[in-house]
Write a protein that holds these residues in place. Structure first.
Motif, PDB file in Angstrom:
ATOM      1  N   LEU A   1    -116.066 -12.711 -25.544  1.00 36.58           N
ATOM      2  CA  LEU A   1    -117.301 -13.139 -24.598  1.00 36.58           C
ATOM      3  C   LEU A   1    -117.683 -14.500 -24.629  1.00 36.58           C
ATOM      4  CD1 LEU A   1    -119.978 -10.324 -25.317  1.00 36.58           C
ATOM      5  CD2 LEU A   1    -118.524 -10.566 -23.275  1.00 36.58           C
ATOM      6  N   LEU A   2    -117.479 -15.488 -25.778  1.00 38.06           N
ATOM      7  CA  LEU A   2    -117.957 -16.562 -25.978  1.00 38.06           C
ATOM      8  C   LEU A   2    -116.801 -17.653 -25.893  1.00 38.06           C
ATOM      9  CD1 LEU A   2    -120.466 -16.035 -28.876  1.00 38.06           C
ATOM     10  CD2 LEU A   2    -121.115 -17.050 -26.438  1.00 38.06           C
ATOM     11  N   GLY A   3    -115.634 -17.104 -25.443  1.00 44.59           N
ATOM     12  CA  GLY A   3    -114.467 -18.119 -25.359  1.00 44.59           C
ATOM     13  C   GLY A   3    -113.759 -18.698 -26.548  1.00 44.59           C
ATOM     14  N   VAL A   4    -114.098 -18.273 -27.934  1.00 44.66           N
ATOM     15  CA  VAL A   4    -113.402 -18.611 -28.825  1.00 44.66           C
ATOM     16  C   VAL A   4    -111.918 -18.047 -28.603  1.00 44.66           C
ATOM     17  CG1 VAL A   4    -113.267 -18.315 -31.348  1.00 44.66           C
ATOM     18  CG2 VAL A   4    -115.557 -18.538 -30.214  1.00 44.66           C
ATOM     19  N   ALA A   5    -111.893 -16.874 -28.230  1.00 45.51           N
ATOM     20  CA  ALA A   5    -110.590 -16.248 -27.975  1.00 45.51           C
ATOM     21  C   ALA A   5    -110.398 -16.158 -26.125  1.00 45.51           C
ATOM     22  CB  ALA A   5    -110.248 -14.823 -28.538  1.00 45.51           C
ATOM     23  N   ASN A   6    -109.121 -16.434 -25.750  1.00 48.80           N
ATOM     24  CA  ASN A   6    -108.886 -16.196 -24.245  1.00 48.80           C
ATOM     25  C   ASN A   6    -108.329 -14.774 -23.974  1.00 48.80           C
ATOM     26  OD1 ASN A   6    -108.320 -16.525 -21.447  1.00 48.80           O
ATOM     27  ND2 ASN A   6    -107.154 -18.414 -21.835  1.00 48.80           N
ATOM     28  N   PRO A   7    -108.662 -13.809 -23.396  1.00 48.35           N
ATOM     29  CA  PRO A   7    -108.272 -12.529 -23.159  1.00 48.35           C
ATOM     30  C   PRO A   7    -106.677 -12.758 -22.590  1.00 48.35           C
ATOM     31  CG  PRO A   7    -110.561 -12.660 -22.298  1.00 48.35           C
ATOM     32  CD  PRO A   7    -110.060 -14.146 -22.687  1.00 48.35           C
ATOM     33  N   SER A   8    -106.007 -11.852 -23.076  1.00 47.13           N
ATOM     34  CA  SER A   8    -104.600 -12.061 -22.731  1.00 47.13           C
ATOM     35  C   SER A   8    -103.917 -10.570 -22.658  1.00 47.13           C
ATOM     36  CB  SER A   8    -103.689 -12.820 -23.714  1.00 47.13           C
ATOM     37  OG  SER A   8    -103.897 -12.066 -25.001  1.00 47.13           O
ATOM     38  N   GLY A   9    -104.795  -9.609 -22.715  1.00 43.78           N
ATOM     39  CA  GLY A   9    -104.015  -8.306 -22.730  1.00 43.78           C
ATOM     40  C   GLY A   9    -103.781  -7.906 -21.341  1.00 43.78           C
ATOM     41  N   LYS A  10    -102.981  -6.907 -21.347  1.00 41.06           N
ATOM     42  CA  LYS A  10    -102.640  -6.039 -19.944  1.00 41.06           C
ATOM     43  C   LYS A  10    -102.844  -4.595 -20.240  1.00 41.06           C
ATOM     44  CE  LYS A  10    -101.117  -9.882 -17.850  1.00 41.06           C
ATOM     45  NZ  LYS A  10    -101.685 -10.499 -16.831  1.00 41.06           N
ATOM     46  N   SER A  11    -103.625  -3.999 -19.280  1.00 41.86           N
ATOM     47  CA  SER A  11    -104.012  -2.733 -19.748  1.00 41.86           C
ATOM     48  C   SER A  11    -102.869  -1.642 -19.547  1.00 41.86           C
ATOM     49  CB  SER A  11    -104.712  -2.083 -18.054  1.00 41.86           C
ATOM     50  OG  SER A  11    -105.146  -0.778 -18.396  1.00 41.86           O
ATOM     51  N   PRO A  12    -102.764  -0.920 -20.564  1.00 46.50           N
ATOM     52  CA  PRO A  12    -101.396   0.196 -20.640  1.00 46.50           C
ATOM     53  C   PRO A  12    -101.825   1.412 -19.691  1.00 46.50           C
ATOM     54  CG  PRO A  12    -102.914   0.345 -22.699  1.00 46.50           C
ATOM     55  CD  PRO A  12    -103.399  -0.866 -21.809  1.00 46.50           C
TER      56      PRO A  12
END
Length: 836
Positions: free
Chosen positions: A626-637
């Motif tokens: 939520l806070l941008g410490v990590a950048n989402p990179s997942g793809k839905s299975p």
């Protein structure tokens, strides 16, 4: 320890087969010979037993051991033990082991469940053994189980689209198994999300067989690299919990091989998995654990499997048929393989002692291969801090940003963040895992895969922690709303629902949390009664819930299905002010993909972040994203359909939960190859025809979809079916560029349209996750090997009992999702190799 090659094992097995499984005596010590420690300073002392000589191959050691065993000892070793205090570990009361035979140097073989961490693990509080208030099955499910790291769920791993993440997942589990002196990991789960409401979807890897197999292989390798036995399960076509012990599954042979067997085939051929678990259900009229076609003809004759087959707990139905069909190990107690029953079958000539030897030999070879005979049964402390850190990393890698209208990432300099959820639901209040219930600790859900952690991080706590690390002084407030959407609490103070909405309207950022809790033992479905025969509704939405997710939900009684009115709550929040779309994020914690109302999708909806079941590090994982410490990179299975337009909405009673046929609940996979995204692509319902831009009117978010806090562009597709080096491998090239202003990752996905009647429009055949800095581009090379274990170009020919490659034009699709892949295509032609 050194691995023994498949070729070496096959050579010895060929010799054994020529004997016809009689074992050669080579001077083995008798069963009563006591082990003797070598004298201090002795040089190269001979082992107490010949089979303890580590210079011999696992096959030789297994043969020597069996030759020294009495029939009574063999019968005892064929099955799990009744719950007991473990002889070598008096601090553990357990029912997941085979008691050892000290005089033969056979250690107690200890088994733990999975697949989301070291679950029920053969070590609960010894006081349970004499507690009259505990049920008979407490040894298998009690929450006093030895603690371990509660990792994010299987879909998180799958959504990473990165085998390295699956490897990290398996490495955490293997490390903690060795800490707890365990030997066998009942995982990975390789069943498919045929049904979005399947109660155990959180244990699996989604709706695609190739993705499932790829992640399963990576996890298997990581576990077995630490000298442990991995056990792929539940073999096979075990895609519903409703009536799971007796359900008759009917599935045509082509569909069985191309979809449901495929991940297991990959596990055998690519992962060299040491064990397979046969399932509860019947397949085409035969119990899975006595199905000779599956256990011998397919598993061993077609695939070359060299490990052993264990039953699921209490799955077996017979004495003789299970042994002769190819099952090798019965769990958790003797049941149909009780010594008196096997002895009677021997006396009647229905089985031979060589059948028993074969079953034990298969397991002992694996135990010797992975050093289980050669290390002491000693427990050591788990590094829970390290486990938590890796769980947090895995959780951020597998989160999927489905939609973003500017609300994410939240600027940490904001003054107030409001977290909203339902008072009757766990999502905004507690860390989420399978079966988690409001007010109860993690691990109390009732499923055998539940993991009991040493700590959990609640959502508000996690957000506050991450804000503090960023130097922020933002105020985080928790709003909990009742099911009727009439009242709420704000940080524990009762207010009206209207006052809660006003709180949201005034906040700088709003985070709504919702989802779909599920557990082993039940599907997210409502039935007229606990028999699970007459379906009333399915719970493929954010509103449906029950008090105990591991028990069949009914319209009346002790586990009634309820309506949380979550969608109405979210809609009301979005209407609280004209600026809500730009500052509201919906965090989903789901068992699988879930149907979504159109009002939540598009520019008028919130940002939507899917984090599945995050496990013990829930609050930190969500806050990092939520806070941008990590950048989402997942793809839905999974595919997310619009409400009312999904496969489950059109499924007949025969498709789920099954109908009574001659007194047996029977389900038939009449959709054949069209599950998941394939069902939508094929427009089976007639309402899901693709638009010109590739979008599908039935699909809110497609399989393989996932956004980032940066932007990517994929271009320059080039597929080369012919290679100058003479290789048959198809090379697919594409360029991916980070066109945004922050670092991130994109997954290049390759789908293939196979020119054969009955095949869905496309299938996933390759993918690669690419990390790029802003402005960076990379030429990605993906290869499709026609001879690979996933048979990317082939179809199953049931008449010929083999795979065949259709000739003609194949369509190659490349993109960032199954739907986006329509934009970048190329045709390749597969010709008869005999013709020029």
């Amino acid at each position: 320890m050194a691995r023994h090659s498949r070729r070496r094992r096959l050579g010895f097995l060929a010799l054994a087969a020529a004997l016809p499984f009689s074992l050669v005596t080579t001077g083995a010590a008798g069963a009563g010979t006591a082990a003797t420690a070598p004298a201090v300073g002795a040089q190269a002392a001979a082992p107490a037993h010949p089979w303890m000589d580590t210079s011999l191959s696992p096959e030789q050691r297994a043969a020597l051991l069996l030759d020294a065993m009495t029939l009574d000892q063999k019968l005892q070793q064929l099955t799990g033990a009744m719950p007991e205090i473990l002889p070598e570990l008096p601090q553990c009361y357990g029912g997941r082991h085979v008691t050892g035979i000290a005089e033969l140097g056979i250690p107690t073989l200890r088994i733990t469940n999975g697949p989301v961490g070291v679950g029920q693990n053969d070590c609960i509080d010894p006081a349970v053994a004499t507690d009259p208030t505990k049920p008979w099955y407490a040894a298998y499910t009690d929450p006093s189980s030895a603690k371990a790291t509660a990792l994010p769920s299987g879909p998180t791993v799958a959504a990473s689209f990165d085998p390295a993440v699956a490897g990290q997942f398996g490495d955490v589990i293997a490390t903690e198994m060795n800490n707890l002196a365990l030997h066998v990991f009942e995982a990975p789960g390789l069943n498919l999300a045929r049904l979005p409401v399947l109660g155990r979807n959180f244990e699996y890897f989604g709706e695609d067989p190739y993705l499932t197999g790829t992640m399963g292989v990576a996890e298997i390798r990581a576990v077995q690299d630490q000298d442990l036995i991995a056990m792929a399960k539940h073999y096979v076509a075990n895609e519903q919990e409703t009536n799971r012990m007796t359900i008759q599954t009917t599935v045509d042979e082509r569909t069985l091989h191309e979809l449901y067997l495929l991940p297991f085939e990959m596990a055998v051929k690519d992962g060299d998995v040491a064990s397979i678990m046969c399932a509860y259900n019947y397949v085409n009229g035969v119990s899975s654990c006595e199905n000779e076609y599956l256990l011998t003809e397919v598993l061993r004759d077609q695939w070359g499997f060299e490990g052993y087959v264990q039953s699921d707990f209490f799955a077996t139905k017979s004495t003789v048929a299970t042994l002769l069909a190819g099952m090798d190990h019965m769990m958790p107690i003797p049941q149909q393989w009780a010594p008196e029953l096997l002895t009677a079958a021997l006396d009647a000539g229905e089985i031979q002692e060589s059948d028993i030897d074969r079953a034990l030999y298969r397991r002992y070879v694996q135990m010797f291969t992975y050093g289980i005979f050669d290390r002491p049964l000693v427990q050591t402390p788990i590094d829970y801090v390290a486990g938590g850190e890796r769980a947090r990393e895995i959780g951020t890698q597998g989160a999927v940003l489905l939609q973003n209208n500017g609300a994410l990432p939240i600027d940490p300099t904001v003054e107030e963040i409001v977290v909203i959820g339902k008072a009757s639901q766990v999502y905004a209040q507690q860390a989420v895992a399978g079966g988690v219930m409001v007010g109860q600790p993690m691990g109390a859900g009732g499923g055998s895969s539940d993991v009991v952690p040493t700590y959990t991080v609640a959502p508000v706590e996690g957000i506050q922690d991450v804000l503090a690390n960023l130097g922020s002084t933002a105020d985080v407030r928790l709003v909990l709303v009742d099911d009727a959407n009439t009242s709420a609490t704000v940080d524990g103070v009762e207010v009206s629902f209207e006052a809660a909405l006003a709180e949201a309207a005034d906040a700088d950022a709003v985070v709504v949390m919702a989802g779909t809790i599920a557990e082993e033992g039940a599907d997210r479905t409502t039935f007229t009664d606990p028999t699970g025969q007459q379906r009333v509704e399915v719970g493929d939405n954010l509103d449906w819930y029950v008090d105990r997710p591991n028990t069949t939900a009914t319209v009346a009684g002790t586990n009634m299905a309820r309506n949380s009115n979550t969608v109405a709550m979210i809609t009301a929040v979005m209407g609280a002010s004209p600026t809500m779309a730009g500052k509201t994020a919906l965090v989903l914690k789901d068992n699988a993909g879930v149907e979504l109302e159109p009002a939540l999708v598009g520019e008028q909806g919130p940002a939507i972040l899917e984090v599945w079941f995050p496990g013990q590090e829930d609050g930190h994982i969500v806050a990092d994203l939520l806070l941008g410490v990590a950048n989402p990179s997942g793809k839905s299975p999974f595919t997310y359909p619009y409400a009312g337009k999904g496969f489950i909405d059109r499924a007949s009673e025969l498709q789920f939960p099954g109908v009574l046929v001659e007194g047996a609940q029977t389900v038939e996979y009449t959709e054949r190859l069209n599950i998941g995204y394939r069902w939508y692509d094929a427009n089976v319902s007639g309402d899901c025809a693709h638009a010109a831009d590739g979008s599908n009117p039935c699909v809110a978010f497609p399989f393989g979809h996932g956004l980032s806090y940066t932007d990517f562009e994929i271009s320059g597709l080039l597929a080369t079916p012919k290679r100058t080096d003479g290789s048959k491998t198809i090379r697919v090239l594409a360029t991916v560029e980070n066109t945004g202003d922050v670092a991130g990752a994109e997954v290049v996905q390759v789908y293939l349209g196979v020119p054969a009647a009955g095949e869905p429009p496309k299938r996933l055949v390759a993918f690669e996750k690419v990390w790029l800095e802003p402005g960076q581009k990379k030429r990605v090379k993906l290869e499709i090997d026609p001879d690979a274990s996933n048979h990317p170009l082939s179809v199953w020919d049931a008449a010929a009992d083999t795979w065949t490659t259709p000739l003609g034009e194949y369509q190659v699709y490349v993109g960032s999702s199954s739907q986006d892949a329509h934009g970048l295509t190329q045709a390749i032609t597969v010709r008869d190799p005999k013709r020029r």
